[in-house]
Write an enzyme that holds these catalytic residues in place. Structure first.
Site, PDB file in Angstrom:
ATOM      1  N   LYS A 176       0.908  -1.010   0.147  1.00  0.00           N
ATOM      2  CA  LYS A 176       0.390   0.037  -0.288  1.00  0.00           C
ATOM      3  C   LYS A 176       0.830   1.331   0.027  1.00  0.00           C
ATOM      4  O   LYS A 176       0.642   2.023  -0.771  1.00  0.00           O
ATOM      5  CB  LYS A 176      -1.141  -0.009   1.104  1.00  0.00           C
ATOM      6  CG  LYS A 176      -1.155   1.259   1.487  1.00  0.00           C
ATOM      7  CD  LYS A 176      -2.687   1.429   1.940  1.00  0.00           C
ATOM      8  CE  LYS A 176      -3.050   2.780   2.418  1.00  0.00           C
ATOM      9  NZ  LYS A 176      -4.384   2.678   3.939  1.00  0.00           N
ATOM     10  N   GLU A 204      10.225  -4.130   4.594  1.00  0.00           N
ATOM     11  CA  GLU A 204      10.649  -5.729   4.064  1.00  0.00           C
ATOM     12  C   GLU A 204      10.190  -6.204   2.969  1.00  0.00           C
ATOM     13  O   GLU A 204      11.630  -6.790   1.767  1.00  0.00           O
ATOM     14  CB  GLU A 204       9.867  -6.918   4.962  1.00  0.00           C
ATOM     15  CG  GLU A 204       9.857  -6.925   6.253  1.00  0.00           C
ATOM     16  CD  GLU A 204       8.979  -5.343   7.366  1.00  0.00           C
ATOM     17  OE1 GLU A 204       9.112  -5.018   6.404  1.00  0.00           O
ATOM     18  OE2 GLU A 204       9.309  -6.072   8.087  1.00  0.00           O
ATOM     19  N   GLY A 259      -4.965  -1.561   5.030  1.00  0.00           N
ATOM     20  CA  GLY A 259      -3.319  -3.165   4.496  1.00  0.00           C
ATOM     21  C   GLY A 259      -4.897  -4.221   4.757  1.00  0.00           C
ATOM     22  O   GLY A 259      -5.286  -5.395   4.027  1.00  0.00           O
ATOM     23  N   ARG A 260      -5.767  -4.659   6.475  1.00  0.00           N
ATOM     24  CA  ARG A 260      -6.117  -5.945   6.741  1.00  0.00           C
ATOM     25  C   ARG A 260      -6.653  -6.064   5.802  1.00  0.00           C
ATOM     26  O   ARG A 260      -7.619  -6.890   5.794  1.00  0.00           O
ATOM     27  CB  ARG A 260      -6.029  -5.971   7.771  1.00  0.00           C
ATOM     28  CG  ARG A 260      -6.369  -5.212   9.168  1.00  0.00           C
ATOM     29  CD  ARG A 260      -6.359  -5.246   9.806  1.00  0.00           C
ATOM     30  NE  ARG A 260      -6.333  -4.323  11.102  1.00  0.00           N
ATOM     31  CZ  ARG A 260      -5.628  -2.346  11.193  1.00  0.00           C
ATOM     32  NH1 ARG A 260      -4.700  -2.458  10.522  1.00  0.00           N
ATOM     33  NH2 ARG A 260      -6.474  -1.742  11.863  1.00  0.00           N
ATOM     34  N   GLU A 264      -5.055  -6.772  14.658  1.00  0.00           N
ATOM     35  CA  GLU A 264      -4.112  -5.575  14.337  1.00  0.00           C
ATOM     36  C   GLU A 264      -5.338  -4.238  14.191  1.00  0.00           C
ATOM     37  O   GLU A 264      -4.887  -3.415  14.686  1.00  0.00           O
ATOM     38  CB  GLU A 264      -3.471  -5.581  13.232  1.00  0.00           C
ATOM     39  CG  GLU A 264      -2.576  -4.396  13.002  1.00  0.00           C
ATOM     40  CD  GLU A 264      -1.713  -4.567  11.561  1.00  0.00           C
ATOM     41  OE1 GLU A 264      -2.723  -4.641  10.444  1.00  0.00           O
ATOM     42  OE2 GLU A 264      -0.519  -5.240  11.496  1.00  0.00           O
ATOM     43  N   HIS A 291      -5.306 -33.403  18.077  1.00  0.00           N
ATOM     44  CA  HIS A 291      -3.600 -34.422  18.280  1.00  0.00           C
ATOM     45  C   HIS A 291      -2.270 -33.718  18.712  1.00  0.00           C
ATOM     46  O   HIS A 291      -2.399 -34.014  19.090  1.00  0.00           O
ATOM     47  CB  HIS A 291      -3.474 -35.010  16.894  1.00  0.00           C
ATOM     48  CG  HIS A 291      -4.255 -35.637  16.480  1.00  0.00           C
ATOM     49  ND1 HIS A 291      -4.764 -37.367  17.133  1.00  0.00           N
ATOM     50  CD2 HIS A 291      -5.475 -36.077  15.615  1.00  0.00           C
ATOM     51  CE1 HIS A 291      -5.975 -38.522  16.702  1.00  0.00           C
ATOM     52  NE2 HIS A 291      -6.531 -37.201  16.375  1.00  0.00           N
ATOM     53  N   LYS A 297       9.588  -0.228  14.373  1.00  0.00           N
ATOM     54  CA  LYS A 297      10.124  -0.254  12.815  1.00  0.00           C
ATOM     55  C   LYS A 297      11.117   0.687  12.596  1.00  0.00           C
ATOM     56  O   LYS A 297      12.403   0.905  12.423  1.00  0.00           O
ATOM     57  CB  LYS A 297       9.160   0.007  12.214  1.00  0.00           C
ATOM     58  CG  LYS A 297       8.444  -1.024  11.488  1.00  0.00           C
ATOM     59  CD  LYS A 297       7.292   0.186  10.270  1.00  0.00           C
ATOM     60  CE  LYS A 297       5.722  -0.080  10.231  1.00  0.00           C
ATOM     61  NZ  LYS A 297       5.252   0.077   9.256  1.00  0.00           N
TER      62      LYS A 297
HETATM   63  O1  F6P Z   1       3.322  -2.435   9.722  1.00  0.00           O
HETATM   64  C1  F6P Z   1       1.711  -2.836   9.763  1.00  0.00           C
HETATM   65  C2  F6P Z   1       1.147  -2.660   8.732  1.00  0.00           C
HETATM   66  O2  F6P Z   1       0.873  -0.995   8.075  1.00  0.00           O
HETATM   67  C3  F6P Z   1      -0.037  -3.690   7.601  1.00  0.00           C
HETATM   68  O3  F6P Z   1      -0.982  -2.965   8.796  1.00  0.00           O
HETATM   69  C4  F6P Z   1       0.208  -3.820   6.798  1.00  0.00           C
HETATM   70  O4  F6P Z   1      -0.990  -4.782   6.332  1.00  0.00           O
HETATM   71  C5  F6P Z   1       1.387  -3.879   6.458  1.00  0.00           C
HETATM   72  O5  F6P Z   1       2.263  -3.243   7.619  1.00  0.00           O
HETATM   73  C6  F6P Z   1       2.255  -4.233   5.371  1.00  0.00           C
HETATM   74  O6  F6P Z   1       1.871  -2.479   4.595  1.00  0.00           O
HETATM   75  P1  F6P Z   1       2.109  -1.655   2.909  1.00  0.00           P
HETATM   76  O7  F6P Z   1       1.351  -2.739   2.119  1.00  0.00           O
HETATM   77  O8  F6P Z   1       1.684  -0.734   2.636  1.00  0.00           O
HETATM   78  O9  F6P Z   1       3.422  -2.271   3.169  1.00  0.00           O
END
Ligand code: F6P
Length: 546
Positions: free
Chosen positions: A207, A213, A267-268, A353, A384, A512
């Site tokens: 987003k 990452e 995002g979620r 979240e 199990h 972060k």
């Molecule tokens: O760090 C949390 C977060 O902002 C989530 O809410 C989101 O889904 C994820 O990181 C990834 O964010 P992006 O789509 O901006 O890379």
């Protein structure tokens, strides 16, 4: 200041009601009322919810609906659907529901109808997906795409991955979908050894297009690709999904290879947007539209059906009862469907979240506990492993059983066994097995009295452990869409009752920032900061090894 939950009349009445009924056993409630199952179950958008195995009766439910009304759940729901600034700490509307509106509907935000924009992107995604699926889209040496790699994390990973797995029986036979999320190089490295750059399509899904990452994985994938191909080949193998065109262009992806979405999609809650591109590539545009239609059916159910028959509202209220009145601290999600094995992990982000907060919208402290811990795995595997604790452990935890009645395979006997186990577990959690029953069993087996005395306490099941069961006809795109939307709205209702903003996530920020500083220290780009002695010590050990 917002009225705290504990100050509401309905909440106090629920506490009082619980005090007066502390010892009730659900097995007795079933015995007293033959209509309990039909009374305490509901249906909508193709899903069936049985909540009769919770420690509730008609009075409990009446008080819970009163709580929803007193905390203005309906008005808050309508504000969200209307595009009001529900996410107040980020000054944003919350409109993932607009992403699944049919083409002929409207949703005006400011001066603009969002629906045509949404469908224009869906149409572009559809054309692109068809080209890749049909083989018309070719890689740099004129071969068809065989592998799709989604690089993203959080909502830009969990949704596409979970849904691709859940709908794998609808997947295109030539296209393998892969997901890389972790900054841990073992994630990307393990994949790169298995794919061919000439037949691979990378989707960089983010987003913000600045998530550490994702950016690192995207750069490494790009560098790997350029070891095999030319810069001019990138456009055949890299596409992006984002709300930030500038950042996408700066990465080297042209606007025609970017699929946008909007800041009113959290995002979620983004799997319905272009973030779902990997899913559309896998199952095709038609099935993807069915997936959206399932969610839209649940949206309509949530908006239109009275609280007393409203699935997300009921699921949320049962959750409030278990969490805030009975003190249950976790919900185990138990999908009795192998293809839903990633659903518990998906719900972890969606619920934790969203509602893992301890301040209300106005900044004041919540007066009760909020989101429970969400965890779980598929049945029968969990039986199990950790079900022992659920049956006889010291904490009472809630379980959500999820099952599809008809499988997408033809091994009928497996399905009989699967459903039998699912229903048996919820029965066992509810009924338990008391001392008399255990004794009678052991006597029938002819065990000596001394042995019976010794074993008796170990073999008693306390029962009265709450669970919901959600059934669908079969796991298809429509049902999956409805199931995810059911939980999205459950989260919304609980956030509304707890008075929190379910749509920000400030709690992820501190780590972060600290990680950025420590990364600079580890790579000698910054002088070691004065951390605590533990952090200093760990950094020193890592520096010595790197
Ligand atoms: O760090 C949390 C977060 O902002 C989530 O809410 C989101 O889904 C994820 O990181 C990834 O964010 P992006 O789509 O901006 O890379």
């Amino acid at each position: 200041m917002r009225t705290t939950l504990t100050a509401t009349a309905a909440f106090q009445a629920l506490q009082q009601h619980h005090t007066e009924n502390k010892d009730r056993q659900v097995r007795h409630l079933f015995a007293q009322d033959p209509a309990r199952f039909s009374k305490l179950s509901a249906e909508g958008a193709g899903l069936f919810l049985d909540y009769s195995k919770n420690i509730v009766d008609d009075k409990t439910m009446t008080l819970l609906y009163a709580l929803a009304r007193e905390t203005q759940v309906e008005a808050q729901r309508d504000a969200m659907f209307a595009g009001q600034e529900v996410n107040r700490t980020e000054h944003r509307a919350v409109l993932h529901t607009a992403l699944r509106k049919p083409r002929n509907e409207k949703l005006v935000l400011g001066q603009q109808d969002l629906v045509p924009e949404v469908h224009a992107v869906l149409d572009r995604m559809g054309v692109f997906s068809e080209r890749v699926r049909s083989g018309a889209w070719r890689g740099y040496d004129d071969r068809e795409i065989t592998d799709v790699v989604n690089i993203g994390i959080g909502g830009s990973y969990l949704g596409p991955k979970m849904t691709c797995q859940a709908l794998r029986s609808f997947a295109h036979p030539r296209l393998n979908t892969h997901f890389v999320s972790n900054v841990d190089g073992h994630d990307l490295d393990a994949l790169l050894t298995r794919i061919n750059p000439a037949t691979t399509l990378f989707i960089i899904a983010s987003k913000g297009f600045n998530t550490a990452e994702t950016m690192m994985n995207a750069q490494s994938a790009r560098a790997w690709f350029l070891r095999h191909a030319k810069e001019s080949d990138l456009s055949k193998h890299f596409v992006a999904v984002s709300t930030h065109l500038d950042a996408v262009q700066a990465f080297g992806i042209a606007p025609e290879n970017m699929f946008p979405f909007w800041d009113w999609v959290g995002g979620r809650y983004s799997v319905w947007s272009a973030i779902g591109l990997a899913l559309m590539l896998s199952i095709g545009p038609e099935c993807f539209r069915e997936f959206l239609a399932g969610a839209h059916a649940m949206d309509q159910h949530f908006q239109q059906v009275p609280l007393e028959e409203n699935l997300p509202v009921i699921l949320a209220l049962i959750g409030i009862w278990n969490r805030n009145i009975l003190g249950s601290s976790s919900i185990s999600i138990a999908p009795y469907h192998q293809d839903l094995r990633l659903f518990p992990g998906y719900l972890q982000q969606l619920e934790m979240e969203s509602n893992g907060k301890s301040v209300q919208v106005d900044g004041s402290k919540t007066s009760t506990t909020t989101c429970p811990i969400i965890w779980g795995d598929v049945g029968t595997n969990g039986q199990h492993a950790y079900f022992q604790l659920l049956h006889q452990g010291t904490d009472v935890m809630a379980v959500d059983f999820i099952a599809a009645l008809k499988p997408t395979h033809s091994m009928q006997q497996h399905q009989v066994q699967l459903l039998a186990n699912c229903f048996a577990q919820s029965e066992a959690f509810m009924r338990g097995k008391n001392a008399d029953e255990v004794r009678a069993d052991m006597q029938a087996q002819g065990l000596p009295e001394a042995e019976i005395q010794k074993l008796l306490p170990h073999r008693i099941f306390p029962g009265n452990r709450p669970s919901n069961t959600i059934l669908m006809e079969t796991l298809n795109p429509h049902a999956l869409g409805a199931l995810i939307a059911l939980y999205e709205h459950k989260v919304f209702v609980q956030g509304a009752i707890w008075g929190i903003n379910s749509f920000d996530q400030w709690g992820v920020e501190l780590g972060k920032i600290l990680a950025k500083n420590i990364a600079a220290e580890l790579s000698d780009k910054a002088k070691p900061e004065q951390h605590d002695s533990s952090t200093n010590g760990l950094i020193a050990r890592a520096k010595a090894a790197l």
